[in-house]
Structures are given as C-alpha cells and as structure tokens.
Enzyme design. Structure first.
Site, PDB file in Angstrom:
ATOM      1  N   GLU A 188      13.847  -2.637  18.320  1.00  0.00           N
ATOM      2  CA  GLU A 188      14.744  -2.227  17.232  1.00  0.00           C
ATOM      3  C   GLU A 188      13.858  -1.508  16.222  1.00  0.00           C
ATOM      4  O   GLU A 188      13.103  -2.135  15.490  1.00  0.00           O
ATOM      5  CB  GLU A 188      15.383  -3.460  16.569  1.00  0.00           C
ATOM      6  CG  GLU A 188      16.108  -4.382  17.507  1.00  0.00           C
ATOM      7  CD  GLU A 188      17.500  -3.888  17.876  1.00  0.00           C
ATOM      8  OE1 GLU A 188      18.075  -3.091  17.111  1.00  0.00           O
ATOM      9  OE2 GLU A 188      17.992  -4.281  18.935  1.00  0.00           O
ATOM     10  N   CYS A 191      16.493  -0.253   7.873  1.00  0.00           N
ATOM     11  CA  CYS A 191      16.424   0.635   9.032  1.00  0.00           C
ATOM     12  C   CYS A 191      17.612   1.585   9.031  1.00  0.00           C
ATOM     13  O   CYS A 191      17.514   2.720   9.470  1.00  0.00           O
ATOM     14  CB  CYS A 191      16.393  -0.166  10.320  1.00  0.00           C
ATOM     15  SG  CYS A 191      17.734  -1.351  10.457  1.00  0.00           S
TER      16      CYS A 191
HETATM   17  P1  NAD Z   1       5.596  -2.466  11.601  1.00  0.00           P
HETATM   18  O1  NAD Z   1       5.775  -1.714  12.886  1.00  0.00           O
HETATM   19  O2  NAD Z   1       4.489  -2.072  10.715  1.00  0.00           O
HETATM   20  O3  NAD Z   1       5.380  -4.024  11.890  1.00  0.00           O
HETATM   21  C1  NAD Z   1       6.353  -4.794  12.575  1.00  0.00           C
HETATM   22  C2  NAD Z   1       5.683  -6.020  13.175  1.00  0.00           C
HETATM   23  O4  NAD Z   1       4.789  -5.612  14.211  1.00  0.00           O
HETATM   24  C3  NAD Z   1       4.855  -6.847  12.199  1.00  0.00           C
HETATM   25  O5  NAD Z   1       5.085  -8.206  12.447  1.00  0.00           O
HETATM   26  C4  NAD Z   1       3.416  -6.462  12.557  1.00  0.00           C
HETATM   27  O6  NAD Z   1       2.476  -7.453  12.243  1.00  0.00           O
HETATM   28  C5  NAD Z   1       3.529  -6.257  14.053  1.00  0.00           C
HETATM   29  N1  NAD Z   1       2.529  -5.390  14.674  1.00  0.00           N
HETATM   30  C6  NAD Z   1       1.856  -4.343  14.130  1.00  0.00           C
HETATM   31  N2  NAD Z   1       1.036  -3.775  15.057  1.00  0.00           N
HETATM   32  C7  NAD Z   1       1.207  -4.469  16.207  1.00  0.00           C
HETATM   33  C8  NAD Z   1       0.656  -4.351  17.521  1.00  0.00           C
HETATM   34  N3  NAD Z   1      -0.224  -3.407  17.839  1.00  0.00           N
HETATM   35  N4  NAD Z   1       1.068  -5.236  18.465  1.00  0.00           N
HETATM   36  C9  NAD Z   1       1.982  -6.190  18.180  1.00  0.00           C
HETATM   37  N5  NAD Z   1       2.527  -6.344  16.946  1.00  0.00           N
HETATM   38  C10 NAD Z   1       2.151  -5.495  15.972  1.00  0.00           C
HETATM   39  O7  NAD Z   1       6.999  -2.376  10.859  1.00  0.00           O
HETATM   40  P2  NAD Z   1       7.398  -2.965   9.414  1.00  0.00           P
HETATM   41  O8  NAD Z   1       6.754  -2.163   8.351  1.00  0.00           O
HETATM   42  O9  NAD Z   1       7.227  -4.429   9.392  1.00  0.00           O
HETATM   43  O10 NAD Z   1       8.958  -2.691   9.405  1.00  0.00           O
HETATM   44  C11 NAD Z   1       9.529  -1.495   8.975  1.00  0.00           C
HETATM   45  C12 NAD Z   1      10.044  -0.718  10.149  1.00  0.00           C
HETATM   46  O11 NAD Z   1      10.960  -1.524  10.881  1.00  0.00           O
HETATM   47  C13 NAD Z   1      10.854   0.505   9.724  1.00  0.00           C
HETATM   48  O12 NAD Z   1      10.538   1.579  10.588  1.00  0.00           O
HETATM   49  C14 NAD Z   1      12.299   0.055   9.917  1.00  0.00           C
HETATM   50  O13 NAD Z   1      13.213   1.114  10.081  1.00  0.00           O
HETATM   51  C15 NAD Z   1      12.176  -0.810  11.124  1.00  0.00           C
HETATM   52  N6  NAD Z   1      13.294  -1.754  11.227  1.00  0.00           N
HETATM   53  C16 NAD Z   1      14.211  -1.566  12.220  1.00  0.00           C
HETATM   54  C17 NAD Z   1      15.311  -2.419  12.314  1.00  0.00           C
HETATM   55  C18 NAD Z   1      16.354  -2.237  13.374  1.00  0.00           C
HETATM   56  O14 NAD Z   1      17.165  -3.134  13.564  1.00  0.00           O
HETATM   57  N7  NAD Z   1      16.396  -1.120  14.080  1.00  0.00           N
HETATM   58  C19 NAD Z   1      15.460  -3.452  11.382  1.00  0.00           C
HETATM   59  C20 NAD Z   1      14.492  -3.614  10.391  1.00  0.00           C
HETATM   60  C21 NAD Z   1      13.406  -2.756  10.324  1.00  0.00           C
END
Ligand code: NAD
Length: 457
Positions: A228, A262
């Site tokens: 997502e 998002c």
């Molecule tokens: P992010 O990708 O920076 O981090 C998300 C998660 O991934 C965190 O828990 C982080 O620690 C982990 N992570 C980071 N690198 C990783 C790796 N290499 N391997 C495994 N895990 C890793 O995103 P964010 O800043 O936390 O969230 C914002 C983003 O999420 C925005 O792009 C937003 O649009 C999206 N989002 C989407 C939805 C949806 O339902 N489509 C909902 C909420 C947020």
C-alpha cells in the site's frame, strides 16, 4: 537506541531499545510456534479476543490520542478522529471474516468426488507500517491477518513506535496468546531484517521507494507481497459546481493531517470558466487554517511528522516558481522550533514541475486550469501512481464518465480523502498492489485449498 522526538517542539520524548538480530529471531520463533494453535481456534474465539482489543482502544482513547499527537504532531482532534475511525473497520472484519473464509461446496452435493473450496491462513506474516495513520493502516492489515489465523510480526514506523508499543500492550491486555501479535521496534534496517526470515507474507504500507525494496527482498522466497504505497491523487473541478463548497471540501482533502495522507488531494485541475473564482475560494480556505501546536484545540494544521520533508516541499516550491508558477499563499517553513510548513497554494502550474508529478506529502498544492474533460483525463492519468481520483460536478453522468477513464483504484464523485471498510483500498502502478479492507482485504491473508473428496477408494 531509537530517539522518539516531538515534531512540534523538536524535544526528545523517549529513547527506545531497538530489536537486535537475536531478538528478532526469537520473536519470529515465538510467532511460528504460536501459529498452529492460534489458527486452530474457532474464528468466533479469535473475534472475542479482538473485541477485547477494541474495548481497550475505547477505554484508553484520550491517552492514546495524546501519545499519537506527541510523536507524530497530528492535531489532537485528528488523533481522536483516527482512534474513533478504526472501530468501523474492526467491526467490519469481526462481522465478515467467518463468512468470507468458510469452506464452500463448489459443485452440487451429489457430485462424486465432492469438490470443496477452503481457505487456510498463510502462517506468520510481517506487517511493516507507516506513521501517518498508524491505527487506521495498522488495523487494515493486522486485524484480518489475526482473524484469519495468522500470527503477526508488526513493525511500526520509527516515527510511531510508542503507538506501536501501545498496540502491543492492548493485545496482551486483551488476552491474546504470546506470539500471536508481536511488535518489533526499529528503523528501515529492522524491517529489512524481518524480510530475511522465513515468513509467509509481507504486508507493507509506506513509500513507493521502500515498496520496491520490499518487493525485491521478498522475491527469492516468493512470499505473498502486498504493498500500500503513495499517491499523487488528482481532483478535477468541473464548471457546474457549487464553487465555495467544492473549494472547502478540496482544501480539507489537501490539508487534513498536514497533507500527510496517502489519499490526500495532491493536485487540482479546474475548468477555465470558473478557475478564478475557485482559486479565490480555495486560497481563502487555505489561509483560514490555523498553524500551531497540535495540542491546542484551535489548531487545524500541525507540523510535518518527518522534518526532512521540509526540504522536499521547499524544493518543490523553488522548482515550480523557477518554471513560472505563481505563489498564492504560503511557500515556506514557519518560524520557530518544530517542523511547520505554511499551507501553500501555487497556480499557473504544469506537469514539468515536480509539484505536479512527485508525491508532496505536505500542506502544499498546485492548481492547474484545463479547458475540457479530455484534457483533465489526460492530465489525471499522466502519473505512474494510481491510488484515488476525484471529480466535483453536479452532473453524475459526466463525472462518472471521466472517472471511468482514470487509472486509479478508488474513484470519488463530489468527495475525496475517504476510505470505507466495505470497499477495497487498492493502488495501481506505483501506488502498490493488492487490497486491504472489504472481503478482498480478508482474502488477502489466506490461501485457497481445493478439496476433491471421493466417497469410495
Ligand atoms: P517509508 O517507506 O519511509 O517507511 C515505511 C516503513 O518501512 C517504516 O516502518 C520503515 O521503517 C520501513 N522501512 C524502510 N526501509 C525499509 C527496508 N529497506 N526494508 C524494510 N522496511 C523498511 O514510508 P513512511 O514515510 O513511513 O510513510 C509515508 C508513505 O506511506 C507515503 O508515501 C504514503 O503515501 C504512504 N502510505 C500509503 C498508504 C496506503 O494505504 N496506500 C497509507 C499510508 C501511507
């Protein structure tokens, strides 16, 4: 140690111990050992335990809202809205899981062999989550995962780890057996370590960039992958709308939670005949937002949760202005401590500007004038993302004709920035793959087994 800071003040709230490779392996082993017993419980018993979790969310609502606001900077009322908003989602899963995964006969009973379709849990799944709505995006995944008989390793975002620990506490208080739901604390590296374990599925909410890394890490084992991801969600305002009402609704869609949703409205197309009036009303709505401490009840716009995003927003404004955009309001970070950015509206924008093509994830928006539905459709589809799209118009046929041509998982007529437990939440292209919510979001956590049962051997 993980430093948890308050984005409204920059102050350190707490230091948390990060899970080590050893503790991650131990948590995995406990989750694996617990899974068959958890799966063997009748769904109704798992529902009873999760009702206990829901009851704790209600009892502790105010305290949990304070905690969420302290670590994410979300205005307190919006934290309360989020906590109250999860109830309908949990209720949907409690009501629909048993029916959705029950074994079904697929041929008439007199057929021999008898053919049955059954659903089984995947096993141990990892849920790596985002910080912007930790409760809402969390329950979308871990509630149906648990109800369908999986055990869950939950890694909250490093920016919502206190909330992640509170969620763990509430599951324990509700009486879930050890290993059914386990929080793992850490940053991206910790998430990456989880993917090295022999887990059976990864359910990820976060950015497109991280989603690509997750999919690559999951590929060798062919585990179930659900992503997502982000969006660049468009809204098109047709020339027959109630202009003040549409401007107000879209300003809320763009600036709620400081634009860190998002499905926030990230770009607006307005038909030329009403453009001046719409822009005037929209800018006026943006100027009425109250930027300030998220604990002040008057505040409608809090800080950015991730301070580094300030640089992204500044760069988008600079790039747009250099290419001919006009700044209507805002455009810079607000003075003082904390990561505040003024509500920002730019006009005379186009798709050569990052503002109109890259996810902003902040209180900033571009409004582009279009002269036809055809041009609006072309621009709405000029993106690798495909999460949601909205059209505002009095004419349902015209609006739905446009929306049918837009490549997005969710279509809104005269509304935006909304999620329903009854409908799949699903992104296309860079917005992800798979669905949460709805019965599809229950089936996402099971695997089918086809039974062929012949009476005589
Ligand atoms: P992010 O990708 O920076 O981090 C998300 C998660 O991934 C965190 O828990 C982080 O620690 C982990 N992570 C980071 N690198 C990783 C790796 N290499 N391997 C495994 N895990 C890793 O995103 P964010 O800043 O936390 O969230 C914002 C983003 O999420 C925005 O792009 C937003 O649009 C999206 N989002 C989407 C939805 C949806 O339902 N489509 C909902 C909420 C947020």
């Amino acid at each position: 140690m993980l430093q948890v800071t308050n984005p409204a003040t920059g102050e350190l709230i707490r230091e948390l111990a990060v899970d080590t490779t050893e503790s991650i392996h131990e948590k995995y082993a406990t989750a694996r050992a617990a899974q068959p017993t958890w799966a063997a419980l009748p769904v109704a018993d798992r529902c009873t335990l999760l009702r206990g979790f829901k009851a704790r969310l209600t009892e502790r609502c105010d305290e949990l809202a304070d905690l969420l606001t302290s670590e994410t900077g979300k205005p307190l009322q919006q934290s309360l809205n989020e906590l109250k908003g999860v109830h309908a989602r949990i209720d949907f899963f409690l009501e629909h899981t048993a029916r959705t995964i029950q074994t079904a006969e697929v041929l008439p009973p007199e057929t021999n062999p008898q053919e049955l379709l059954a659903f089984e849990p995947l096993g141990v799944i990892a849920n790596i989550s985002a910080w912007n709505y930790p409760y809402l995006v969390g329950v979308n995944a871990f509630i149906p995962a648990l109800l369908t008989g999986n055990t869950v390793l939950y890694k909250p975002s490093e920016l919502a780890s206190l909330t992640g620990l509170a969620i763990q506490e509430m599951f324990t208080e509700a009486g879930l057996p050890e290993g059914a739901f386990t929080t793992v604390i850490g940053e991206g590296q910790t998430g990456a370590e989880l993917l090295q374990l022999p887990i059976d599925g990864i359910y990820f909410t976060g950015s497109h960039a991280t989603g690509v890394k997750i999919a690559a890490a999951a590929a060798p084992s062919l585990m179930r992958v659900q992503l997502e991801l982000g969006g660049k969600d468009p809204a098109f305002v047709m020339d027959d709308v109630n202009i003040p009402a549409a401007a107000l609704a879209l300003a809320d869609g763009a600036f709620y939670n400081a634009g860190q949703s998002c499905c926030a409205v990230e770009r607006i197309y307005v038909q030329d005949r009403i453009a001046d009036s719409f822009i005037e009303h929209f800018v006026s709505a943006a100027r009425k937002l109250v930027l300030g401490s998220p604990t002040d009840p008057a505040t409608t716009l809090g800080p950015l949760t991730r301070p580094a995003q300030l640089h992204v927003l500044e760069a988008q404004v600079k790039d747009a202005l250099a290419k001919g955009a006009v700044l209507q309001t805002g455009g810079q970070r607000a003075p003082g401590p904390g990561s505040f950015f003024e509500p920002t509206v730019l006009t005379k924008v186009d798709h050569t500007m990052d503002l109109m093509t890259d996810e902003s994830f902040g209180p900033i928006i571009g409004i582009q004038v279009v002269d036809s539905d055809t041009e609006a459709v072309q621009l709405m589809n000029d993106t690798p993302f495909g999460l949601t799209a909205a059209v505002y118009s009095q004419d349902k046929d015209r609006a739905t004709r446009v929306l049918a041509q837009v490549n997005a998982g969710t279509a809104y007529w005269n509304c935006c920035d909304r999620v329903s437990p009854h409908l799949p939440w699903t992104g296309r292209g860079h917005s992800g793959q798979g669905s949460t919510l709805s019965t599809l979001g229950i089936l996402a956590f099971v695997q089918p087994k086809g039974w062929h049962l012949k009476a005589e051997g």
